[in-house]
Scaffold this active site. Structure first.
Site, mmCIF file in Angstrom:
data_model
loop_
_atom_site.group_PDB
_atom_site.id
_atom_site.type_symbol
_atom_site.label_atom_id
_atom_site.label_comp_id
_atom_site.label_asym_id
_atom_site.label_seq_id
_atom_site.Cartn_x
_atom_site.Cartn_y
_atom_site.Cartn_z
ATOM 1 N N GLU A 1 -4.186 -8.964 3.676
ATOM 2 C CA GLU A 1 -4.715 -9.030 5.042
ATOM 3 C C GLU A 1 -6.132 -10.001 5.594
ATOM 4 O O GLU A 1 -5.840 -10.321 6.647
ATOM 5 C CB GLU A 1 -5.157 -7.358 5.014
ATOM 6 C CG GLU A 1 -4.500 -6.838 4.740
ATOM 7 C CD GLU A 1 -3.598 -5.759 3.662
ATOM 8 O OE1 GLU A 1 -4.083 -7.160 2.557
ATOM 9 O OE2 GLU A 1 -3.155 -5.145 3.562
ATOM 10 N N GLU B 1 1.039 -1.177 0.094
ATOM 11 C CA GLU B 1 0.103 0.154 -0.373
ATOM 12 C C GLU B 1 0.812 0.689 0.230
ATOM 13 O O GLU B 1 0.799 2.330 -0.291
ATOM 14 C CB GLU B 1 -0.851 -0.059 1.201
ATOM 15 C CG GLU B 1 -1.906 -1.069 1.115
ATOM 16 C CD GLU B 1 -2.779 -1.068 2.138
ATOM 17 O OE1 GLU B 1 -2.372 -1.657 3.262
ATOM 18 O OE2 GLU B 1 -4.495 -1.425 1.985
HETATM 19 C C1 HSC Z 1 -1.729 -5.187 7.146
HETATM 20 O O1 HSC Z 1 -0.541 -4.723 6.275
HETATM 21 C C2 HSC Z 1 -2.944 -4.513 7.010
HETATM 22 C C3 HSC Z 1 -2.278 -2.621 5.999
HETATM 23 O O2 HSC Z 1 -3.877 -2.874 5.080
HETATM 24 C C4 HSC Z 1 -2.321 -1.577 6.940
HETATM 25 C C5 HSC Z 1 -4.151 -1.053 7.571
HETATM 26 C C6 HSC Z 1 -3.853 0.293 8.011
HETATM 27 C C7 HSC Z 1 -5.253 0.836 8.997
HETATM 28 C C8 HSC Z 1 -5.043 1.105 9.883
HETATM 29 C C9 HSC Z 1 -6.239 1.440 10.432
HETATM 30 C C10 HSC Z 1 -6.489 2.205 11.145
HETATM 31 N N1 HSC Z 1 3.801 -8.025 11.523
HETATM 32 O O3 HSC Z 1 7.045 -15.349 8.395
HETATM 33 P P1 HSC Z 1 9.237 -15.347 9.284
HETATM 34 C C11 HSC Z 1 7.656 -11.862 12.193
HETATM 35 S S1 HSC Z 1 -1.749 -6.706 7.700
HETATM 36 C C12 HSC Z 1 4.969 -8.128 12.558
HETATM 37 O O4 HSC Z 1 9.587 -16.756 10.093
HETATM 38 P P2 HSC Z 1 9.978 -15.722 6.915
HETATM 39 C C13 HSC Z 1 7.028 -12.803 12.358
HETATM 40 O O5 HSC Z 1 6.124 -13.243 13.057
HETATM 41 C C14 HSC Z 1 -0.505 -7.289 7.293
HETATM 42 N N2 HSC Z 1 5.971 -9.559 13.078
HETATM 43 O O6 HSC Z 1 9.384 -15.555 8.348
HETATM 44 C C15 HSC Z 1 8.434 -13.471 12.696
HETATM 45 O O7 HSC Z 1 8.648 -13.325 14.149
HETATM 46 P P3 HSC Z 1 9.444 -14.453 15.677
HETATM 47 C C16 HSC Z 1 -0.268 -8.072 5.917
HETATM 48 C C17 HSC Z 1 5.814 -9.533 11.657
HETATM 49 O O8 HSC Z 1 11.127 -15.495 6.049
HETATM 50 C C18 HSC Z 1 9.362 -12.941 12.411
HETATM 51 O O9 HSC Z 1 8.479 -11.373 11.740
HETATM 52 N N3 HSC Z 1 1.564 -8.686 6.077
HETATM 53 C C19 HSC Z 1 4.562 -9.673 10.177
HETATM 54 O O10 HSC Z 1 9.383 -17.441 6.096
HETATM 55 C C20 HSC Z 1 9.778 -13.903 10.902
HETATM 56 O O11 HSC Z 1 8.954 -14.118 10.225
HETATM 57 C C21 HSC Z 1 0.953 -9.377 6.224
HETATM 58 O O12 HSC Z 1 0.289 -10.540 6.649
HETATM 59 C C22 HSC Z 1 4.324 -8.385 10.440
HETATM 60 N N4 HSC Z 1 3.299 -8.216 9.665
HETATM 61 O O13 HSC Z 1 7.755 -15.241 6.686
HETATM 62 C C23 HSC Z 1 2.571 -10.438 5.915
HETATM 63 N N5 HSC Z 1 5.454 -10.858 9.687
HETATM 64 O O14 HSC Z 1 11.017 -14.418 14.472
HETATM 65 C C24 HSC Z 1 2.471 -11.393 6.753
HETATM 66 C C25 HSC Z 1 6.691 -10.888 10.194
HETATM 67 O O15 HSC Z 1 9.675 -13.843 16.868
HETATM 68 N N6 HSC Z 1 4.028 -12.236 7.017
HETATM 69 N N7 HSC Z 1 6.298 -10.950 11.577
HETATM 70 O O16 HSC Z 1 8.536 -16.045 15.229
HETATM 71 C C26 HSC Z 1 4.615 -12.905 6.287
HETATM 72 O O17 HSC Z 1 4.233 -13.279 5.345
HETATM 73 C C27 HSC Z 1 6.226 -13.635 6.461
HETATM 74 O O18 HSC Z 1 6.210 -13.791 7.851
HETATM 75 C C28 HSC Z 1 6.802 -13.001 5.742
HETATM 76 C C29 HSC Z 1 7.737 -13.473 6.160
HETATM 77 C C30 HSC Z 1 6.655 -13.465 4.560
HETATM 78 C C31 HSC Z 1 7.381 -11.574 5.965
#
Ligand code: HSC
Length: 692
Positions: A125, A105
């Site tokens: 998401e 985004e």
């Molecule tokens: C989002 O973005 C919402 C938006 O639309 C914004 C909205 C704002 C609205 C505001 C209005 C009020 N956060 O998976 P791994 C940690 S929703 C925090 O083992 P890999 C994970 O827990 C988000 N932590 O590595 C782990 O921690 P640990 C959308 C996160 O290489 C470490 O990082 N994004 C995190 O196999 C390593 O991760 C997603 O859904 C995050 N977002 O894969 C992406 N992402 O070491 C989610 C990861 O303590 N993430 N961590 O266990 C993934 O799909 C995978 O982690 C990756 C990396 C592909 C990034």
């Protein structure tokens, strides 16, 4: 605090770098620093191009998921991105690694997007029970068109660079170091060879019929999920002026954020990762390139298939040539199935076949790195095999058993190297199911445990550390709550009512349909084995035994609880007659059981035994039980797992519930001490996860 975002001036380029390891999540600190850097760059008269890039392995993986459920702290992402889109200086985004969710985004608010190397982008998401809330539902369709945006946002899939380029999400795909690419692309912007445009100003049309069809499709695809429909509703607003559309997106985002499904799905995301946090995580795994598998039945063949698909060399062992040929054939047809399902390419399948060797001689296991024994579930057979393996296998080879309930300490004691013995409990079909229970015996060495976890990663499975007991984590809990289903039948419910109620709750399959699938002879054999130890006070339903004795073993014989000669399979009328007879034998007058009571009793039974499993240290933490049931037993992901679900009810309510059930059956319904303490202290399973 470390500088999670920096502004560096190189000539007339303002380089804004995200540096928030491990994945540059858009935490509060990152948003604050990003806004400051943008303001400074926009106000600097020398800067004529701003380029965003990520340090480390990715651009930005999205919002910081750990902040959801807490009060959002300003600055939030949407106004930062909107402001970025309005500033006079062109902004470009250089994407490497992943640009997901809020990360993409941010990039969509830039005036051009350049992918680097093997970048993946996406708006995942929906997999967390929310929708893109920082303009993704409004800007993505302006680049890709509404059809493609609906597909990418409602599936949440990751899109590789070349496809993203074709879809219009990227303007260029190149190679290099992100910082170098950023400087190069800034020059191209100046030269006019990388065109820039404001995405929020692109016009897009929305067809009401298409939206209606998309809503119907997501409801048919996932009727119990909340957020896919909300994603489509948000996309439907993308023909409005950008800020108006984003207001609608924001309102829908908030609805999703407040839903229990969001909490469940985010818990499941962390559960998948938490299970890797084991006491042995600093031990060095032994290297495994070749695996010997004993047993070519369904389980052994499935394990062999999984190992071959992961690029390992496999040697299959069976007692005789016929059994070996059958096992080999099953593996080859599993591999064919994997090609058909798109899990493997045709040349990969050919290579896998070349890596498969078969032998009836156990001595041929003298050079394998790891053995997985998947032979008959009999302690005598296992002890004999492990005694032989001890004599044959090279020093340092890992000796694993796939037993689903036998005492691994006893199996290990049959060898002179108990430190090398471990349980690797796969779930059938082993080349498809994601769960692997890594069962740690008394003397298992830390590096052998680490090897089990490393193997799971190689096989793309989720490993959960379990201790030794009858059934380990999953099957022990299953054995207990499965009895609740049989008691419900005795008391008045029909198997299909129970299956329907639990499927409505979200289970992938009710217990009786699942039994028909796995075969009713398995449970029958287990009950006979356990009969001598069954306490006199235990209530016992003979219904499943009578069904098996009638020769109705489920799908494999065409009849079980259901009649599989028809589709969809109706209830087997013969089963109703058996149930009537057994109830009469027990002097039971059946009563009507509402679906809610069926679910409550079944789920409470599960939570009761799970509490004991935690208290005995068989599972490290409640979240390990959640992962076990999410990845091995078809528990609904959006409910987060049984222990997360238990927290939504609360220990005090559960204890009160058990007290009412105890009146019917004081032997089965006992409050576990852990649950009682939690009720007294007002604590939750989440508290136990946090303490561990
Ligand atoms: C989002 O973005 C919402 C938006 O639309 C914004 C909205 C704002 C609205 C505001 C209005 C009020 N956060 O998976 P791994 C940690 S929703 C925090 O083992 P890999 C994970 O827990 C988000 N932590 O590595 C782990 O921690 P640990 C959308 C996160 O290489 C470490 O990082 N994004 C995190 O196999 C390593 O991760 C997603 O859904 C995050 N977002 O894969 C992406 N992402 O070491 C989610 C990861 O303590 N993430 N961590 O266990 C993934 O799909 C995978 O982690 C990756 C990396 C592909 C990034």
């Amino acid at each position: 605090m470390a500088n999670v975002v920096t502004l560096e001036k190189v000539g007339n380029t303002g380089l804004i770098a995200f540096d928030n390891p491990p994945v540059n999540a858009a935490s509060h600190a990152l948003r604050q620093a990003f806004q400051d850097c943008l303001d400074r760059a926009a106000a600097d008269p020398d800067i004529d191009v701003i380029a965003l890039y990520g340090k480390g392995r990715s651009f930005v993986a999205g919002a910081d998921i750990r902040e959801f459920g807490k009060t959002p702290q300003d600055p939030i992402l949407p106004p930062i991105i909107n402001r970025m889109e309005e500033i006079a200086t062109p902004v470009i985004a250089i994407l490497h690694g992943v640009a997901l969710g809020g990360g993409l985004e941010i990039a969509l608010g830039a005036q051009a997007r350049v992918g680097v190397g093997r970048v993946r982008v996406g708006l995942p998401e929906v997999t967390l029970g929310i929708l893109p809330g920082a303009g993704g539902t409004q800007r993505a369709p302006r680049l890709t068109g509404v059809t493609a945006a609906i597909e990418m946002i409602t599936t949440g899939r990751h899109i590789h660079g070349s496809e993203a380029l074709e879809m219009g999400l990227l303007d260029r795909l190149t190679d290099g170091e992100p910082r170098d690419v950023a400087l190069e692309m800034a020059e191209e912007v100046r030269a006019g060879t990388l065109p820039v445009r404001t995405v929020g100003q692109i016009a897009v049309t929305v067809d009401a019929q298409q939206i209606a069809a998309a809503k119907a499709a997501v409801q048919a695809q996932s009727p119990q999920l909340y957020s896919p429909l909300k994603c489509v509703e948000a996309i439907a607003a993308c023909d409005r002026p950008i800020l108006e559309g984003m207001d609608i997106e924001r309102a829908l985002f908030r609805e999703c954020l407040d839903s229990p499904q969001r909490a469940g799905l985010i818990h499941a995301f962390f559960a998948e990762r938490a299970v890797a946090k084991i006491p042995e995580r600093d031990a060095t795994a032994r290297s495994v390139a070749s695996v010997g598998i004993i047993g070519g039945g369904t389980m052994g063949s499935g394990i062999a298939t999984a190992c071959l698909m992961a690029g390992l060399r496999v040697r299959l062992n069976e007692r005789d040539a016929d059994a070996l040929a059958r096992g080999r054939q099953t593996i080859l047809s599993n591999l064919d199935g994997a090609v058909k399902r798109g899990k493997m390419k045709a040349d990969g399948r050919t290579n896998a076949e070349h890596r498969l060797a078969a032998s009836t001689v156990l001595r041929d296991f003298d050079d394998v790195d790891l053995v997985i024994e998947a032979a008959f579930e009999d302690m005598g057979v296992k002890i004999d095999l492990f005694t032989q393996l001890d004599a044959i296998c090279k020093p340092g080879a890992v000796l694993a058993t796939n037993t689903s309930y036998l005492d691994i300490d006893r199996i290990a004691a049959a060898t002179a190297r108990p430190q090398d013995v471990i349980g690797l409990h796969f779930f059938s079909p082993a080349h498809i199911m994601k769960l692997l229970e890594v069962v740690v015996a008394d003397k298992t060495a830390p590096e052998v445990v680490a090897t089990g976890f490393a193997l799971a990663t190689k096989l793309k499975k989720v490993a959960v550390r379990a201790g030794v007991c009858d059934g380990f984590i999953g099957n022990r809990i299953l054995t207990h709550y499965r009895k609740a289903a049989d008691y419900l039948v005795l008391d008045g419910a029909s198997p299909d009512q129970i299956d329907d109620a639990l499927e409505e709750f979200g289970w992938a399959m009710g217990p009786f349909r699942a039994n028909d699938l796995s075969g009713l002879d398995i449970g029958y054999a287990t009950r006979k084995r356990r009969a001598p130890d069954r306490p006199a006070a235990e209530r016992y339903s003979e219904v499943p035994d009578r069904i098996a004795e009638a020769g109705w073993l489920g799908r494999k014989t065409g009849m079980g609880y259901y009649d599989h000669s028809q589709k969809p399979a109706p209830a087997n009328p013969g089963v109703a007659a058996i149930i009537d007879t057994v109830r009469a034998d027990h002097g039971i007058t059946p009563r009507a059981l509402p679906d809610v009571e069926i679910v409550d009793r079944y789920m409470t039974a599960m939570i009761v035994e799970a509490s004991r499993v935690i208290e005995e240290g068989i599972a490290q933490r409640p979240i390990d039980i959640d992962a076990t049931f999410l990845f091995g037993y078809g528990f609904p992901r959006w409910r987060g797992g049984p222990m997360h679900y238990a927290d939504t009810i609360g220990a005090a309510t559960l204890v009160a519930r058990i007290a009412t059930y105890t009146r019917d059956d004081p032997h089965y319904w006992q409050v576990p001490p852990l649950l009682q303490r939690m009720a007294d202290d007002g604590t939750t399973f989440a508290d136990l996860n946090a303490e561990a």
